[in-house]
Design a protein around this motif. Structure first.
Motif, PDB file in Angstrom:
ATOM      1  N   VAL A  18       0.746  -0.973   0.163  1.00  0.00           N
ATOM      2  CA  VAL A  18       0.385   0.113   0.152  1.00  0.00           C
ATOM      3  C   VAL A  18       1.095   1.602  -0.043  1.00  0.00           C
ATOM      4  CG1 VAL A  18      -2.128  -1.104   0.878  1.00  0.00           C
ATOM      5  CG2 VAL A  18      -0.089  -0.221   2.394  1.00  0.00           C
ATOM      6  N   THR A  19       0.530   2.426  -0.618  1.00  0.00           N
ATOM      7  CA  THR A  19       1.206   3.433  -0.006  1.00  0.00           C
ATOM      8  C   THR A  19       0.854   4.155   0.567  1.00  0.00           C
ATOM      9  OG1 THR A  19       0.959   3.571  -3.042  1.00  0.00           O
ATOM     10  CG2 THR A  19       1.129   6.380  -1.525  1.00  0.00           C
ATOM     11  N   ASP A  20       1.388   5.057   1.735  1.00  0.00           N
ATOM     12  CA  ASP A  20       0.970   5.826   2.942  1.00  0.00           C
ATOM     13  C   ASP A  20       2.170   6.481   2.837  1.00  0.00           C
ATOM     14  OD1 ASP A  20       0.882   6.062   5.571  1.00  0.00           O
ATOM     15  OD2 ASP A  20       2.486   5.192   6.277  1.00  0.00           O
TER      16      ASP A  20
ATOM     17  N   TYR B 249      10.152   8.076  11.396  1.00  0.00           N
ATOM     18  CA  TYR B 249       9.305   8.297  10.784  1.00  0.00           C
ATOM     19  C   TYR B 249       8.202   9.157  10.945  1.00  0.00           C
ATOM     20  CZ  TYR B 249      11.553   4.554   8.816  1.00  0.00           C
ATOM     21  OH  TYR B 249      12.434   3.412   9.005  1.00  0.00           O
ATOM     22  N   LEU B 250       7.223   9.936  10.287  1.00  0.00           N
ATOM     23  CA  LEU B 250       6.896  10.316  10.644  1.00  0.00           C
ATOM     24  C   LEU B 250       5.072  10.221   9.887  1.00  0.00           C
ATOM     25  CD1 LEU B 250       8.316  13.825  10.751  1.00  0.00           C
ATOM     26  CD2 LEU B 250       7.546  12.578  12.782  1.00  0.00           C
ATOM     27  N   SER B 251       4.059  10.078  10.054  1.00  0.00           N
ATOM     28  CA  SER B 251       3.310   9.982   9.676  1.00  0.00           C
ATOM     29  C   SER B 251       2.319  11.243   8.818  1.00  0.00           C
ATOM     30  CB  SER B 251       1.903   8.900   9.660  1.00  0.00           C
ATOM     31  OG  SER B 251       0.924   8.098   8.527  1.00  0.00           O
ATOM     32  N   ILE B 252       1.841  11.000   8.215  1.00  0.00           N
ATOM     33  CA  ILE B 252       0.975  12.864   7.945  1.00  0.00           C
ATOM     34  C   ILE B 252      -0.401  12.368   7.526  1.00  0.00           C
ATOM     35  CG2 ILE B 252       0.730  14.202   6.106  1.00  0.00           C
ATOM     36  CD1 ILE B 252       3.743  13.850   4.943  1.00  0.00           C
ATOM     37  N   LEU B 253      -1.358  12.810   8.475  1.00  0.00           N
ATOM     38  CA  LEU B 253      -3.046  12.217   8.288  1.00  0.00           C
ATOM     39  C   LEU B 253      -3.600  13.019   6.774  1.00  0.00           C
ATOM     40  CD1 LEU B 253      -2.768  12.244  12.628  1.00  0.00           C
ATOM     41  CD2 LEU B 253      -2.772  10.808  10.466  1.00  0.00           C
TER      42      LEU B 253
END
Length: 196
Positions: free
Chosen positions: A166-168, A192-196
Protein backbone atom coordinates in the motif's frame (compact mmCIF):
# COMPACT_ATOMS: atom_id res chain seq x y z
CA UNK A 1 12.09 -55.47 7.93
CA UNK A 2 14.59 -52.64 7.76
CA UNK A 3 16.12 -51.74 11.12
CA UNK A 4 17.22 -48.21 10.28
CA UNK A 5 14.41 -45.68 10.58
CA UNK A 6 14.20 -42.40 8.69
CA UNK A 7 11.76 -39.88 10.13
CA UNK A 8 10.58 -36.96 8.04
CA UNK A 9 8.39 -34.30 9.65
CA UNK A 10 6.54 -32.17 7.16
CA UNK A 11 4.27 -29.19 7.54
CA UNK A 12 0.82 -30.67 6.95
CA UNK A 13 -1.83 -29.05 4.76
CA UNK A 14 -5.35 -28.01 5.76
CA UNK A 15 -8.06 -30.25 4.33
CA UNK A 16 -10.52 -27.36 4.20
CA UNK A 17 -9.41 -26.66 0.64
CA UNK A 18 -8.18 -28.64 -2.36
CA UNK A 19 -4.50 -29.11 -3.29
CA UNK A 20 -2.98 -26.39 -5.41
CA UNK A 21 0.32 -25.98 -7.27
CA UNK A 22 2.24 -25.11 -4.07
CA UNK A 23 1.08 -28.29 -2.33
CA UNK A 24 1.90 -30.42 -5.36
CA UNK A 25 5.39 -28.97 -5.93
CA UNK A 26 6.35 -29.23 -2.24
CA UNK A 27 4.84 -32.74 -2.16
CA UNK A 28 7.10 -33.92 -4.98
CA UNK A 29 10.16 -32.57 -3.15
CA UNK A 30 9.12 -34.22 0.14
CA UNK A 31 8.35 -37.51 -1.60
CA UNK A 32 11.73 -37.58 -3.36
CA UNK A 33 13.52 -37.18 0.01
CA UNK A 34 11.59 -40.12 1.48
CA UNK A 35 12.11 -42.29 -1.62
CA UNK A 36 15.83 -41.57 -1.53
CA UNK A 37 15.95 -42.70 2.11
CA UNK A 38 14.12 -45.93 1.13
CA UNK A 39 16.62 -46.58 -1.66
CA UNK A 40 19.42 -46.18 0.86
CA UNK A 41 18.08 -48.87 3.18
CA UNK A 42 15.92 -46.89 5.59
CA UNK A 43 12.40 -47.69 6.73
CA UNK A 44 10.23 -44.61 6.17
CA UNK A 45 6.77 -44.23 7.69
CA UNK A 46 4.62 -41.99 5.53
CA UNK A 47 1.39 -41.29 7.33
CA UNK A 48 -0.74 -38.50 5.95
CA UNK A 49 -1.14 -35.59 8.33
CA UNK A 50 -3.55 -32.69 8.45
CA UNK A 51 -3.35 -29.26 10.00
CA UNK A 52 -6.46 -28.98 12.13
CA UNK A 53 -6.21 -25.67 13.92
CA UNK A 54 -5.77 -22.00 13.25
CA UNK A 55 -7.50 -19.26 11.37
CA UNK A 56 -8.26 -21.15 8.11
CA UNK A 57 -10.51 -23.59 10.01
CA UNK A 58 -12.06 -20.84 12.12
CA UNK A 59 -12.61 -18.66 9.05
CA UNK A 60 -14.52 -21.44 7.28
CA UNK A 61 -16.74 -22.07 10.31
CA UNK A 62 -17.39 -18.39 10.93
CA UNK A 63 -18.52 -17.99 7.31
CA UNK A 64 -20.77 -21.03 7.67
CA UNK A 65 -22.30 -19.86 10.97
CA UNK A 66 -22.40 -16.14 10.15
CA UNK A 67 -20.12 -15.29 13.09
CA UNK A 68 -18.36 -11.94 12.90
CA UNK A 69 -17.11 -11.17 16.43
CA UNK A 70 -15.43 -12.88 19.36
CA UNK A 71 -18.50 -12.18 21.48
CA UNK A 72 -20.65 -14.15 19.02
CA UNK A 73 -18.29 -17.12 19.48
CA UNK A 74 -18.66 -16.86 23.27
CA UNK A 75 -22.44 -16.60 22.94
CA UNK A 76 -22.48 -19.64 20.62
CA UNK A 77 -20.38 -21.57 23.17
CA UNK A 78 -16.73 -22.60 23.00
CA UNK A 79 -17.52 -26.33 23.12
CA UNK A 80 -20.01 -26.06 20.23
CA UNK A 81 -17.60 -23.82 18.31
CA UNK A 82 -14.77 -26.37 18.73
CA UNK A 83 -17.07 -29.20 17.60
CA UNK A 84 -18.04 -27.21 14.52
CA UNK A 85 -14.35 -26.61 13.71
CA UNK A 86 -13.53 -30.31 14.18
CA UNK A 87 -16.37 -31.26 11.86
CA UNK A 88 -14.70 -29.65 8.82
CA UNK A 89 -11.08 -30.65 9.46
CA UNK A 90 -11.26 -33.44 6.86
CA UNK A 91 -13.76 -31.72 4.55
CA UNK A 92 -11.78 -32.50 1.37
CA UNK A 93 -9.65 -35.42 2.62
CA UNK A 94 -11.07 -37.86 0.05
CA UNK A 95 -10.31 -35.49 -2.83
CA UNK A 96 -6.77 -35.01 -1.48
CA UNK A 97 -6.25 -38.77 -1.43
CA UNK A 98 -7.47 -39.11 -5.02
CA UNK A 99 -5.44 -36.18 -6.42
CA UNK A 100 -2.19 -36.96 -4.59
CA UNK A 101 -2.61 -40.67 -5.44
CA UNK A 102 -2.87 -39.80 -9.14
CA UNK A 103 0.44 -37.95 -8.82
CA UNK A 104 2.09 -41.14 -7.53
CA UNK A 105 3.09 -39.90 -4.08
CA UNK A 106 3.45 -42.70 -1.51
CA UNK A 107 1.33 -41.88 1.56
CA UNK A 108 -0.58 -43.99 4.07
CA UNK A 109 -3.97 -42.24 4.20
CA UNK A 110 -5.59 -44.68 6.63
CA UNK A 111 -3.35 -43.89 9.64
CA UNK A 112 -3.49 -40.12 9.29
CA UNK A 113 -2.30 -37.76 12.00
CA UNK A 114 -4.25 -34.72 13.21
CA UNK A 115 -3.31 -32.27 16.00
CA UNK A 116 -6.82 -32.71 17.45
CA UNK A 117 -6.15 -36.40 18.22
CA UNK A 118 -5.52 -36.96 21.94
CA UNK A 119 -2.47 -39.17 21.25
CA UNK A 120 -0.94 -36.38 19.20
CA UNK A 121 -1.67 -33.74 21.86
CA UNK A 122 -0.23 -35.96 24.61
CA UNK A 123 2.96 -36.53 22.61
CA UNK A 124 3.42 -32.76 22.12
CA UNK A 125 2.86 -32.04 25.83
CA UNK A 126 5.25 -34.86 26.73
CA UNK A 127 8.00 -33.39 24.54
CA UNK A 128 7.31 -29.89 25.91
CA UNK A 129 7.52 -31.24 29.50
CA UNK A 130 10.93 -32.82 28.81
CA UNK A 131 12.26 -29.63 27.24
CA UNK A 132 10.89 -27.59 30.16
CA UNK A 133 12.50 -29.90 32.75
CA UNK A 134 15.89 -29.29 31.07
CA UNK A 135 15.41 -25.50 31.46
CA UNK A 136 15.36 -25.03 27.68
CA UNK A 137 12.11 -23.03 27.70
CA UNK A 138 12.26 -19.31 28.36
CA UNK A 139 9.84 -16.41 28.29
CA UNK A 140 10.53 -13.55 25.93
CA UNK A 141 8.80 -10.80 24.02
CA UNK A 142 8.46 -10.61 20.26
CA UNK A 143 6.63 -8.27 17.92
CA UNK A 144 4.02 -10.34 16.06
CA UNK A 145 1.56 -9.59 13.29
CA UNK A 146 -1.84 -9.25 14.95
CA UNK A 147 -5.42 -9.61 13.77
CA UNK A 148 -7.73 -7.03 15.29
CA UNK A 149 -10.75 -8.96 14.02
CA UNK A 150 -9.66 -12.26 15.58
CA UNK A 151 -7.85 -10.70 18.57
CA UNK A 152 -4.95 -13.14 18.11
CA UNK A 153 -1.38 -13.13 16.78
CA UNK A 154 -0.98 -14.37 13.21
CA UNK A 155 1.43 -16.99 11.90
CA UNK A 156 3.78 -16.06 9.03
CA UNK A 157 1.44 -17.84 6.60
CA UNK A 158 -1.66 -16.10 7.95
CA UNK A 159 0.04 -12.69 7.91
CA UNK A 160 1.27 -13.10 4.33
CA UNK A 161 -1.90 -14.65 2.90
CA UNK A 162 -3.52 -11.22 2.62
CA UNK A 163 -0.33 -9.15 2.32
CA UNK A 164 -0.79 -6.02 0.26
CA UNK A 165 1.61 -3.31 -0.85
CA UNK A 166 0.00 0.00 0.00
CA UNK A 167 1.00 3.62 -0.47
CA UNK A 168 1.38 5.55 2.77
CA UNK A 169 2.00 9.28 2.98
CA UNK A 170 5.06 9.26 5.24
CA UNK A 171 8.09 11.49 5.72
CA UNK A 172 11.37 9.80 6.69
CA UNK A 173 13.99 12.00 8.35
CA UNK A 174 17.51 10.78 9.23
CA UNK A 175 19.51 12.22 12.12
CA UNK A 176 23.20 11.41 12.61
CA UNK A 177 24.37 10.79 16.18
CA UNK A 178 27.99 11.81 16.65
CA UNK A 179 30.61 9.96 18.67
CA UNK A 180 30.81 10.94 22.32
CA UNK A 181 32.74 9.48 25.24
CA UNK A 182 29.57 9.34 27.32
CA UNK A 183 27.23 7.69 24.84
CA UNK A 184 27.01 4.54 22.77
CA UNK A 185 27.92 5.12 19.13
CA UNK A 186 24.94 4.86 16.79
CA UNK A 187 25.38 5.35 13.04
CA UNK A 188 22.01 6.91 12.43
CA UNK A 189 18.47 7.12 13.71
CA UNK A 190 15.42 7.25 11.47
CA UNK A 191 12.31 9.17 12.44
CA UNK A 192 9.10 8.20 10.69
CA UNK A 193 6.32 10.79 10.65
CA UNK A 194 2.98 9.81 9.28
CA UNK A 195 1.13 12.61 7.53
CA UNK A 196 -2.58 12.59 8.34
Amino acid sequence: ILSKKFTFFEGPPFATGLPHYGHILAGFIKDSICRSACQNGFSVERNASWDAHGLPIEFEIEKLLGIKTKQQILDFGIAKYNQACESIVLKYANQWETIIGRLGRWINWKNNIKPIDLDYMNSVWSVFSKIYSKNLIYEDFKVMPYSNACTTPLSNFEASSNYQTVTDRTVIVEFKIYNSDKYLIVDSVFLYLSIL
